[in-house]
Design a protein around this motif. Sequence first.
Motif, PDB file in Angstrom:
ATOM      1  N   UNK A  60       0.825  -1.201   0.000  1.00  0.00           N
ATOM      2  CA  UNK A  60       0.000   0.000   0.000  1.00  0.00           C
ATOM      3  C   UNK A  60       0.860   1.253   0.000  1.00  0.00           C
ATOM      4  N   UNK A  61       1.919   1.269   0.796  1.00  0.00           N
ATOM      5  CA  UNK A  61       2.787   2.447   0.852  1.00  0.00           C
ATOM      6  C   UNK A  61       3.474   2.686  -0.488  1.00  0.00           C
ATOM      7  N   UNK A  62       4.030   1.630  -1.095  1.00  0.00           N
ATOM      8  CA  UNK A  62       4.765   1.793  -2.356  1.00  0.00           C
ATOM      9  C   UNK A  62       3.832   2.202  -3.487  1.00  0.00           C
ATOM     10  N   UNK A  63       2.668   1.553  -3.591  1.00  0.00           N
ATOM     11  CA  UNK A  63       1.730   1.891  -4.663  1.00  0.00           C
ATOM     12  C   UNK A  63       1.190   3.312  -4.476  1.00  0.00           C
ATOM     13  N   UNK A  64       0.907   3.660  -3.219  1.00  0.00           N
ATOM     14  CA  UNK A  64       0.421   5.025  -2.965  1.00  0.00           C
ATOM     15  C   UNK A  64       1.460   6.056  -3.372  1.00  0.00           C
ATOM     16  N   UNK A  65       2.707   5.803  -3.043  1.00  0.00           N
ATOM     17  CA  UNK A  65       3.764   6.730  -3.435  1.00  0.00           C
ATOM     18  C   UNK A  65       3.881   6.819  -4.952  1.00  0.00           C
ATOM     19  N   UNK A  66       3.774   5.656  -5.614  1.00  0.00           N
ATOM     20  CA  UNK A  66       3.898   5.648  -7.071  1.00  0.00           C
ATOM     21  C   UNK A  66       2.746   6.381  -7.742  1.00  0.00           C
ATOM     22  N   UNK A  67       1.584   6.420  -7.067  1.00  0.00           N
ATOM     23  CA  UNK A  67       0.419   7.087  -7.664  1.00  0.00           C
ATOM     24  C   UNK A  67       0.373   8.572  -7.307  1.00  0.00           C
ATOM     25  N   UNK A  68       0.636   8.894  -6.046  1.00  0.00           N
ATOM     26  CA  UNK A  68       0.426  10.261  -5.571  1.00  0.00           C
ATOM     27  C   UNK A  68       1.587  11.178  -5.940  1.00  0.00           C
ATOM     28  N   UNK A  69       2.819  10.723  -5.753  1.00  0.00           N
ATOM     29  CA  UNK A  69       3.968  11.603  -5.971  1.00  0.00           C
ATOM     30  C   UNK A  69       4.025  12.146  -7.402  1.00  0.00           C
ATOM     31  N   UNK A  70       3.836  11.303  -8.438  1.00  0.00           N
ATOM     32  CA  UNK A  70       3.852  11.885  -9.794  1.00  0.00           C
ATOM     33  C   UNK A  70       2.774  12.949 -10.003  1.00  0.00           C
ATOM     34  N   UNK A  71       1.643  12.793  -9.290  1.00  0.00           N
ATOM     35  CA  UNK A  71       0.551  13.746  -9.495  1.00  0.00           C
ATOM     36  C   UNK A  71       0.828  15.101  -8.862  1.00  0.00           C
ATOM     37  N   UNK A  72       1.676  15.136  -7.851  1.00  0.00           N
ATOM     38  CA  UNK A  72       1.898  16.394  -7.123  1.00  0.00           C
ATOM     39  C   UNK A  72       3.365  16.798  -7.101  1.00  0.00           C
ATOM     40  N   UNK A  73       4.214  16.128  -7.894  1.00  0.00           N
ATOM     41  CA  UNK A  73       5.647  16.354  -7.724  1.00  0.00           C
ATOM     42  C   UNK A  73       6.081  17.748  -8.148  1.00  0.00           C
ATOM     43  N   UNK A  74       5.271  18.428  -8.979  1.00  0.00           N
ATOM     44  CA  UNK A  74       5.678  19.768  -9.403  1.00  0.00           C
ATOM     45  C   UNK A  74       5.323  20.822  -8.356  1.00  0.00           C
TER      46      UNK A  74
END
Length: 376
Positions: A60-74
């Motif tokens: 859950x932690x890894x998938x969440x990071x893979x989904x959320x971080x690209x969406x807000x990384x800027x």
Amino acid sequence: MSVRLGGLSRWSLALLFPVALFLAAMMPTGDVLIQIAAIVLVLGLPLGLMRRRPIAALVIVVISAAVVVPAVHQQFSGRVLLIPLLVLADIVVGNVAAKTPRWQSVTAAVATAVAQMLLAALDNPNGLTTLYVIEILGVVTAWVIGNSVRQRRLYAAAQRTEAEDRAVQAERLRIARELHDMIAHSIGVIAVQAGMGRRVIDTQPAEARNALANIEETSRDTAAALRRMLGTLRRNDLEAGPVTRDPAPGLDDLESLIARTEQAGLKVFLRRSREQAQLPPDIDLSAFRIVQEAMTNVIRHAATDRCDVVIEQGQQMLTIEVTDAGRGVTGHGDHGYGISGMRERVSLLGGDFSAGPRDSGGFRVYARIPMPGEGA
């Protein structure tokens, strides 16, 4: 029901983690501290699964990071979010290493390291070498710590199992010694009485009847003792009421033991020191059993009608000596456990034991047992 509700709540919080993480990261940036505090609080949502479902928590932690971080990384929050997520993933990797087999934890650690490097490349394509090294070191350190915790747990469990096995084995040996000493003495007396009765039944009926009476008495006493011992062994902790145990025999019971032995035709001369203070139960029982077994061996092997028992009790040492003037082969040529059982009893009490033929003829059993709290 409460356990099911607890598990359901942990799963619900963990599965809401990516949504809550996204919402916390997308909060207005007017107050950076509030946004960071919200992200930190949200990071705790999947931790409830770590105890029982460590692999699921990591996924859950890894998938969440893979989904959320690209969406807000800027955004600023996306850059702030990356480091806490990496730390959280490392913590969960350590938990996986502490609670799962090694092949699972290694696989999880490698997958987490790869996911972290991909997220790092997305966030900052330049200067990745140093960042990759930091991430890999973080994952490896977390895995090593978790694996060390697991090894300590396995070692402690193995130590407990070994201690339990040793305790069971010691109890089996104790029971075996007790049964041997009890039965060997009684059977020896019965055998001698039966042989004597068979020889005199035609010429001396009265003596034959006495022998049969002694056999009957010895058999009943032995059967009663065996029933008590087996009843104690079969009693379990679920039974109501306290467990009652018959008092173990000791040196104060030597008179009755000698009386039974003399019924088998062996005259026993006992000499005890004046000091007869109360002995600890383990020493008292062992001393009684040593005398009993030594006299049994005299009956069975020595081909004599006399033995001498000397017991000297001092403040520092208890000594036991049983001698006879028979053939000098007591216990030899016998495949039983009499001599070895006596030696084990004395050894467990930290004493010295010897048994063998005497130069002047006959056989000698000698034991020295230190008293508690005193040196030998």
